[in-house]
Write a protein that holds these residues in place. Structure first.
Motif, PDB file in Angstrom:
ATOM      1  N   LYS A  95       0.862  -1.179   0.000  1.00 20.77           N
ATOM      2  CA  LYS A  95       0.000   0.000   0.000  1.00 20.77           C
ATOM      3  C   LYS A  95       0.900   1.230   0.000  1.00 20.77           C
ATOM      4  O   LYS A  95       1.718   1.403   0.895  1.00 20.77           O
ATOM      5  CB  LYS A  95      -0.875  -0.010   1.253  1.00 20.77           C
ATOM      6  CG  LYS A  95      -1.802   1.177   1.372  1.00 20.77           C
ATOM      7  CD  LYS A  95      -2.602   1.083   2.667  1.00 20.77           C
ATOM      8  CE  LYS A  95      -3.470   2.287   2.865  1.00 20.77           C
ATOM      9  NZ  LYS A  95      -2.773   3.469   3.286  1.00 20.77           N
ATOM     10  N   GLY A  96       0.754   2.064  -0.993  1.00 20.54           N
ATOM     11  CA  GLY A  96       1.586   3.256  -1.085  1.00 20.54           C
ATOM     12  C   GLY A  96       1.210   4.308  -0.060  1.00 20.54           C
ATOM     13  O   GLY A  96       0.062   4.385   0.378  1.00 20.54           O
ATOM     14  N   HIS A  97       2.170   5.072   0.354  1.00 19.94           N
ATOM     15  CA  HIS A  97       1.938   6.218   1.219  1.00 19.94           C
ATOM     16  C   HIS A  97       3.026   7.242   0.928  1.00 19.94           C
ATOM     17  O   HIS A  97       3.938   6.986   0.168  1.00 19.94           O
ATOM     18  CB  HIS A  97       1.904   5.829   2.698  1.00 19.94           C
ATOM     19  CG  HIS A  97       3.161   5.168   3.165  1.00 19.94           C
ATOM     20  ND1 HIS A  97       3.357   3.812   3.065  1.00 19.94           N
ATOM     21  CD2 HIS A  97       4.288   5.663   3.711  1.00 19.94           C
ATOM     22  CE1 HIS A  97       4.549   3.507   3.546  1.00 19.94           C
ATOM     23  NE2 HIS A  97       5.148   4.619   3.935  1.00 19.94           N
ATOM     24  N   ASN A  98       2.897   8.407   1.523  1.00 15.81           N
ATOM     25  CA  ASN A  98       3.779   9.519   1.221  1.00 15.81           C
ATOM     26  C   ASN A  98       4.513   9.959   2.479  1.00 15.81           C
ATOM     27  O   ASN A  98       4.119   9.601   3.584  1.00 15.81           O
ATOM     28  CB  ASN A  98       2.940  10.669   0.652  1.00 15.81           C
ATOM     29  CG  ASN A  98       2.029  10.173  -0.450  1.00 15.81           C
ATOM     30  OD1 ASN A  98       2.489   9.746  -1.489  1.00 15.81           O
ATOM     31  ND2 ASN A  98       0.728  10.178  -0.199  1.00 15.81           N
ATOM     32  N   HIS A  99       5.556  10.748   2.296  1.00 13.71           N
ATOM     33  CA  HIS A  99       6.411  11.136   3.418  1.00 13.71           C
ATOM     34  C   HIS A  99       6.644  12.641   3.453  1.00 13.71           C
ATOM     35  O   HIS A  99       6.819  13.265   2.412  1.00 13.71           O
ATOM     36  CB  HIS A  99       7.770  10.437   3.307  1.00 13.71           C
ATOM     37  CG  HIS A  99       7.663   8.948   3.334  1.00 13.71           C
ATOM     38  ND1 HIS A  99       7.457   8.209   2.206  1.00 13.71           N
ATOM     39  CD2 HIS A  99       7.710   8.079   4.369  1.00 13.71           C
ATOM     40  CE1 HIS A  99       7.400   6.928   2.539  1.00 13.71           C
ATOM     41  NE2 HIS A  99       7.549   6.818   3.841  1.00 13.71           N
ATOM     42  N   VAL A 100       6.676  13.171   4.670  1.00 11.88           N
ATOM     43  CA  VAL A 100       7.099  14.544   4.916  1.00 11.88           C
ATOM     44  C   VAL A 100       8.375  14.433   5.748  1.00 11.88           C
ATOM     45  O   VAL A 100       8.404  13.722   6.753  1.00 11.88           O
ATOM     46  CB  VAL A 100       6.029  15.354   5.679  1.00 11.88           C
ATOM     47  CG1 VAL A 100       6.517  16.766   5.935  1.00 11.88           C
ATOM     48  CG2 VAL A 100       4.729  15.371   4.909  1.00 11.88           C
ATOM     49  N   ASP A 112      -1.351   9.725   3.900  1.00  7.42           N
ATOM     50  CA  ASP A 112      -2.013   9.209   2.710  1.00  7.42           C
ATOM     51  C   ASP A 112      -2.653  10.375   1.982  1.00  7.42           C
ATOM     52  O   ASP A 112      -3.108  11.328   2.600  1.00  7.42           O
ATOM     53  CB  ASP A 112      -3.096   8.190   3.087  1.00  7.42           C
ATOM     54  CG  ASP A 112      -2.508   6.897   3.621  1.00  7.42           C
ATOM     55  OD1 ASP A 112      -1.440   6.489   3.128  1.00  7.42           O
ATOM     56  OD2 ASP A 112      -3.109   6.295   4.525  1.00  7.42           O
ATOM     57  N   ASP A 113      -2.682  10.293   0.686  1.00  2.54           N
ATOM     58  CA  ASP A 113      -3.323  11.317  -0.132  1.00  2.54           C
ATOM     59  C   ASP A 113      -4.307  10.614  -1.045  1.00  2.54           C
ATOM     60  O   ASP A 113      -3.920   9.785  -1.870  1.00  2.54           O
ATOM     61  CB  ASP A 113      -2.273  12.075  -0.952  1.00  2.54           C
ATOM     62  CG  ASP A 113      -2.865  13.222  -1.750  1.00  2.54           C
ATOM     63  OD1 ASP A 113      -4.077  13.204  -2.035  1.00  2.54           O
ATOM     64  OD2 ASP A 113      -2.101  14.126  -2.097  1.00  2.54           O
ATOM     65  N   MET A 114      -5.550  10.922  -0.893  1.00  3.19           N
ATOM     66  CA  MET A 114      -6.604  10.252  -1.644  1.00  3.19           C
ATOM     67  C   MET A 114      -6.533  10.552  -3.145  1.00  3.19           C
ATOM     68  O   MET A 114      -7.122   9.845  -3.942  1.00  3.19           O
ATOM     69  CB  MET A 114      -7.978  10.647  -1.095  1.00  3.19           C
ATOM     70  CG  MET A 114      -8.153  10.320   0.386  1.00  3.19           C
ATOM     71  SD  MET A 114      -7.695   8.630   0.827  1.00  3.19           S
ATOM     72  CE  MET A 114      -9.070   7.754   0.153  1.00  3.19           C
ATOM     73  N   GLU A 115      -5.791  11.581  -3.543  1.00  2.58           N
ATOM     74  CA  GLU A 115      -5.708  11.927  -4.956  1.00  2.58           C
ATOM     75  C   GLU A 115      -4.634  11.138  -5.703  1.00  2.58           C
ATOM     76  O   GLU A 115      -4.667  11.078  -6.928  1.00  2.58           O
ATOM     77  CB  GLU A 115      -5.466  13.431  -5.118  1.00  2.58           C
ATOM     78  CG  GLU A 115      -6.637  14.265  -4.633  1.00  2.58           C
ATOM     79  CD  GLU A 115      -6.402  15.759  -4.809  1.00  2.58           C
ATOM     80  OE1 GLU A 115      -5.607  16.143  -5.678  1.00  2.58           O
ATOM     81  OE2 GLU A 115      -7.036  16.520  -4.066  1.00  2.58           O
ATOM     82  N   ILE A 116      -3.695  10.532  -4.983  1.00  3.45           N
ATOM     83  CA  ILE A 116      -2.605   9.802  -5.641  1.00  3.45           C
ATOM     84  C   ILE A 116      -3.134   8.648  -6.503  1.00  3.45           C
ATOM     85  O   ILE A 116      -2.693   8.498  -7.647  1.00  3.45           O
ATOM     86  CB  ILE A 116      -1.562   9.305  -4.616  1.00  3.45           C
ATOM     87  CG1 ILE A 116      -0.838  10.485  -3.972  1.00  3.45           C
ATOM     88  CG2 ILE A 116      -0.576   8.335  -5.252  1.00  3.45           C
ATOM     89  CD1 ILE A 116       0.111  11.240  -4.874  1.00  3.45           C
ATOM     90  N   HIS A 134       4.371   4.430  -6.152  1.00  2.00           N
ATOM     91  CA  HIS A 134       4.782   5.826  -6.275  1.00  2.00           C
ATOM     92  C   HIS A 134       5.573   6.214  -5.030  1.00  2.00           C
ATOM     93  O   HIS A 134       5.541   5.508  -4.017  1.00  2.00           O
ATOM     94  CB  HIS A 134       3.559   6.736  -6.415  1.00  2.00           C
ATOM     95  CG  HIS A 134       2.764   6.840  -5.153  1.00  2.00           C
ATOM     96  ND1 HIS A 134       1.783   5.938  -4.838  1.00  2.00           N
ATOM     97  CD2 HIS A 134       2.826   7.709  -4.124  1.00  2.00           C
ATOM     98  CE1 HIS A 134       1.272   6.255  -3.657  1.00  2.00           C
ATOM     99  NE2 HIS A 134       1.892   7.321  -3.203  1.00  2.00           N
ATOM    100  N   ARG A 135       6.265   7.343  -5.117  1.00  5.84           N
ATOM    101  CA  ARG A 135       6.967   7.913  -3.970  1.00  5.84           C
ATOM    102  C   ARG A 135       6.776   9.414  -3.998  1.00  5.84           C
ATOM    103  O   ARG A 135       7.005  10.048  -5.017  1.00  5.84           O
ATOM    104  CB  ARG A 135       8.464   7.613  -4.017  1.00  5.84           C
ATOM    105  CG  ARG A 135       8.782   6.174  -3.819  1.00  5.84           C
ATOM    106  CD  ARG A 135      10.262   5.977  -3.710  1.00  5.84           C
ATOM    107  NE  ARG A 135      10.536   4.549  -3.750  1.00  5.84           N
ATOM    108  CZ  ARG A 135      11.734   4.037  -3.674  1.00  5.84           C
ATOM    109  NH1 ARG A 135      12.778   4.828  -3.575  1.00  5.84           N
ATOM    110  NH2 ARG A 135      11.914   2.749  -3.706  1.00  5.84           N
ATOM    111  N   VAL A 136       6.357   9.946  -2.874  1.00  6.73           N
ATOM    112  CA  VAL A 136       6.215  11.390  -2.729  1.00  6.73           C
ATOM    113  C   VAL A 136       6.959  11.787  -1.463  1.00  6.73           C
ATOM    114  O   VAL A 136       6.694  11.245  -0.389  1.00  6.73           O
ATOM    115  CB  VAL A 136       4.729  11.816  -2.627  1.00  6.73           C
ATOM    116  CG1 VAL A 136       4.623  13.299  -2.340  1.00  6.73           C
ATOM    117  CG2 VAL A 136       3.987  11.440  -3.894  1.00  6.73           C
ATOM    118  N   TYR A 137       7.901  12.704  -1.588  1.00  6.26           N
ATOM    119  CA  TYR A 137       8.625  13.246  -0.447  1.00  6.26           C
ATOM    120  C   TYR A 137       8.395  14.749  -0.423  1.00  6.26           C
ATOM    121  O   TYR A 137       8.690  15.440  -1.393  1.00  6.26           O
ATOM    122  CB  TYR A 137      10.138  13.007  -0.552  1.00  6.26           C
ATOM    123  CG  TYR A 137      10.560  11.558  -0.658  1.00  6.26           C
ATOM    124  CD1 TYR A 137      10.034  10.573   0.173  1.00  6.26           C
ATOM    125  CD2 TYR A 137      11.512  11.166  -1.587  1.00  6.26           C
ATOM    126  CE1 TYR A 137      10.442   9.262   0.077  1.00  6.26           C
ATOM    127  CE2 TYR A 137      11.930   9.848  -1.693  1.00  6.26           C
ATOM    128  CZ  TYR A 137      11.392   8.896  -0.857  1.00  6.26           C
ATOM    129  OH  TYR A 137      11.799   7.599  -0.956  1.00  6.26           O
TER     130      TYR A 137
END
Length: 152
Positions: A95-100, A112-116, A134-137
């Protein structure tokens, strides 16, 4: 190699990967995988080596480095480069997730971002790619570092 996390266990995925790639199926690789899947959150190899040693397992740091390469290649572990001195890793749960990431102290938070998923669908439609992950930082200051900055 991408496997379905709902169809196979991590151990089965590793076994299939090792067999397909004619690699040795050592007890150390499976023990490291098992310990990683007990960890919530991010870790680095130094931390993992100490953790495994503290549990009484006699495994060299080289074995851990080599196993991490295998686990990353087969998609069971995700490697992150958060612009810190050491790479961070986490187990892949499919399950993908994003990072700050805090640019001051290195603290990492997940969101989590529902738009990804919609972005992935759009990208797949436009490019005809089959999207696996995907990867979002995002980089900024955590609340503690932002408060310290304001108090200076």
């Amino acid at each position: 190699m991408i496997y379905d996390f709902e169809e196979f266990t991590p151990k089965e995925m590793l076994d299939k990967y090792l067999t397909t790639n004619k690699m040795r199926r050592t007890p150390e690789r499976f023990m490291i995988l098992e310990e990683i899947y007990k960890i919530d959150g991010h870790f680095d190899i130094e931390w993992l080596y100490k953790h495994i040693s503290d549990l009484g397992h006699n495994v060299s740091k080289a074995t851990i480095y080599n196993t991490m390469e295998v686990l990353t290649a087969c998609g069971l572990v995700i490697r992150h480069d958060f612009d810190t001195a050491r790479a961070s890793y986490e187990r892949n749960l499919g399950k993908g997730h994003n990072h700050v990431v805090c640019v001051n102290c290195g603290k990492v938070a997940e969101f989590d971002d529902m738009e990804i998923p919609q972005i992935e669908d759009n990208a797949a439609a436009v490019t005809n790619f089959e999207i696996y992950s995907h990867r979002v930082y995002l980089y900024g200051l955590c609340p503690q570092c932002a408060t310290k900055k304001l108090s200076r």
